[in-house]
Design a protein around this motif. Sequence first.
Motif, PDB file in Angstrom:
ATOM      1  N   GLU A  16       0.845  -1.215   0.000  1.00 19.76           N
ATOM      2  CA  GLU A  16       0.000   0.000   0.000  1.00 19.76           C
ATOM      3  C   GLU A  16       0.879   1.263   0.000  1.00 19.76           C
ATOM      4  N   ALA A  17       1.996   1.208   0.709  1.00 26.88           N
ATOM      5  CA  ALA A  17       2.887   2.379   0.756  1.00 26.88           C
ATOM      6  C   ALA A  17       3.440   2.682  -0.633  1.00 26.88           C
ATOM      7  N   VAL A  18       3.761   1.633  -1.400  1.00 26.69           N
ATOM      8  CA  VAL A  18       4.289   1.842  -2.750  1.00 26.69           C
ATOM      9  C   VAL A  18       3.169   2.350  -3.662  1.00 26.69           C
ATOM     10  N   TYR A  19       1.986   1.784  -3.499  1.00 26.24           N
ATOM     11  CA  TYR A  19       0.847   2.261  -4.289  1.00 26.24           C
ATOM     12  C   TYR A  19       0.561   3.737  -4.007  1.00 26.24           C
ATOM     13  N   ARG A  20       0.661   4.135  -2.741  1.00 22.22           N
ATOM     14  CA  ARG A  20       0.473   5.555  -2.390  1.00 22.22           C
ATOM     15  C   ARG A  20       1.527   6.432  -3.065  1.00 22.22           C
ATOM     16  N   ALA A  21       2.753   5.910  -3.154  1.00 21.47           N
ATOM     17  CA  ALA A  21       3.839   6.687  -3.789  1.00 21.47           C
ATOM     18  C   ALA A  21       3.560   6.940  -5.265  1.00 21.47           C
ATOM     19  N   LEU A  22       2.636   6.167  -5.844  1.00 22.43           N
ATOM     20  CA  LEU A  22       2.305   6.297  -7.263  1.00 22.43           C
ATOM     21  C   LEU A  22       0.994   7.047  -7.498  1.00 22.43           C
ATOM     22  N   THR A  23       0.286   7.352  -6.419  1.00 26.35           N
ATOM     23  CA  THR A  23      -1.055   7.905  -6.598  1.00 26.35           C
ATOM     24  C   THR A  23      -1.311   9.194  -5.810  1.00 26.35           C
ATOM     25  N   SER A  24      -0.534   9.459  -4.774  1.00 26.28           N
ATOM     26  CA  SER A  24      -0.788  10.699  -4.013  1.00 26.28           C
ATOM     27  C   SER A  24       0.153  11.805  -4.481  1.00 26.28           C
ATOM     28  N   ARG A  25      -0.364  13.016  -4.589  1.00 27.92           N
ATOM     29  CA  ARG A  25       0.430  14.141  -5.086  1.00 27.92           C
ATOM     30  C   ARG A  25       1.687  14.347  -4.249  1.00 27.92           C
ATOM     31  N   ASN A  26       1.519  14.353  -2.924  1.00 27.58           N
ATOM     32  CA  ASN A  26       2.671  14.598  -2.048  1.00 27.58           C
ATOM     33  C   ASN A  26       3.769  13.569  -2.257  1.00 27.58           C
ATOM     34  N   GLN A  27       3.372  12.320  -2.441  1.00 26.68           N
ATOM     35  CA  GLN A  27       4.342  11.246  -2.596  1.00 26.68           C
ATOM     36  C   GLN A  27       5.004  11.315  -3.982  1.00 26.68           C
ATOM     37  N   LEU A  28       4.217  11.561  -5.021  1.00 26.87           N
ATOM     38  CA  LEU A  28       4.796  11.703  -6.368  1.00 26.87           C
ATOM     39  C   LEU A  28       5.816  12.844  -6.376  1.00 26.87           C
TER      40      LEU A  28
END
Lengths: 148, 148
Positions: A16-28
Motif C-alpha cells: 500500500e505504501a508503494v501504491y500511495r507513492a504512485l497515486t498521491s500528489r505529495n508522494q509523487l
Amino acid sequence: MANILHRVGIKTTSIEAVYRALTSRNQLAAWWTTDTKGEGDKVGNIVAFRFNTDGFDMKVTKLDAPHHVEWEVVAGPAEWVGTTITFDLKQDGDYVILLFQHLNWREPVEFMHHCSTKWAIFLLSLKKLVETGKGEPFPDDVKIDNWN
Amino acid sequence: MANILHRVGIKTTSIEAVYRALTSRNQLAAWWTTDTKGEGDKVGNIVAFRFNTDGFDMKVTKLDAPHHVEWEVVAGPAEWVGTTITFDLKQDGDYVILLFQHLNWREPVEFMHHCSTKWAIFLLSLKKLVETGKGEPFPDDVKIDNWN
C-alpha cells in the motif's frame, strides 16, 4: 513501437505504501518532481509534472489498488504524447517488486535512450523514498548527461 | 524482438578514454565486474564477465575506434545468448555521449526489466570511472531489487 522496461525491488512489506507513492500528489512530488499538481488516486484525473518549464500531463486511465497504476500521456514532448505508462506491484518476500513499462514510443529516438536511463534514476528515487522516507526528486535528481 | 536503450553523458573531452573503458580488461573490470577476463580490443576476442558463479561471455564482433563497440553474447543465461550489445560514442561539447543498446531479446520477460535497470546502474558506474577514476563495479554495485 518501442518500450522502456524497468524492475526495482523496494524493501517493505507494505504494498500500500508503494501504491500511495504512485497515486498521491505529495508522494509523487517526493520522488519524481517537486513541481507536481493533481492527485493520481482517481481514474480520469490529470496529474501535471513539471521540470522547470518542461513537463508532462498524465491522465490516470486505470487503477487496481494496490497492484496496478496506468497513465496516458496527454501533454508534453511530441515523442511522449499518446504513450502509456504502467506500474505493476507484487509482494515477493521482503520486497515489493515494481515492474515499470513506458509503452508505445513510435521510434527508438535518442531522447528515448535518455528517458530510459532517467526512469531508472527516478524509480530508484521512489525506492529510496519508501525505504528511508526521503527520495531524490527533481531538481535534486541524479544527473546522467548533458540533457539532465 | 525487444531492446534495452540507454544514454549517458560523460564529462570528458577524451572520447578515447571512454572507448578504452569499453575495450580494455582493466577498465571493464573497473565499472562492470571485477571478475573480467579477456581483452576487448580485437574483433573475435571473447571477454568473460562473472558475477560470483553467473555471468556472460561476449564475443567482440565489431570495433570502430573510438566510436563503436559491438558484442554478441555467446554464453550466459538463455535469455541473453544470441543478443547483441552496442555502444556508440560521440563528442558533444564538454560531454562524450554514450548511446547503449542491448538488442534482440526474444521476449520482454521480467528478467529483461531487471537487466534494463541494472544496465543504467553500470553505465553510471562507467561514467563515474571516467570522470573520477573510480567506478562501482560488482560486487560494489548499487543493488536495485531482490535479484541484485
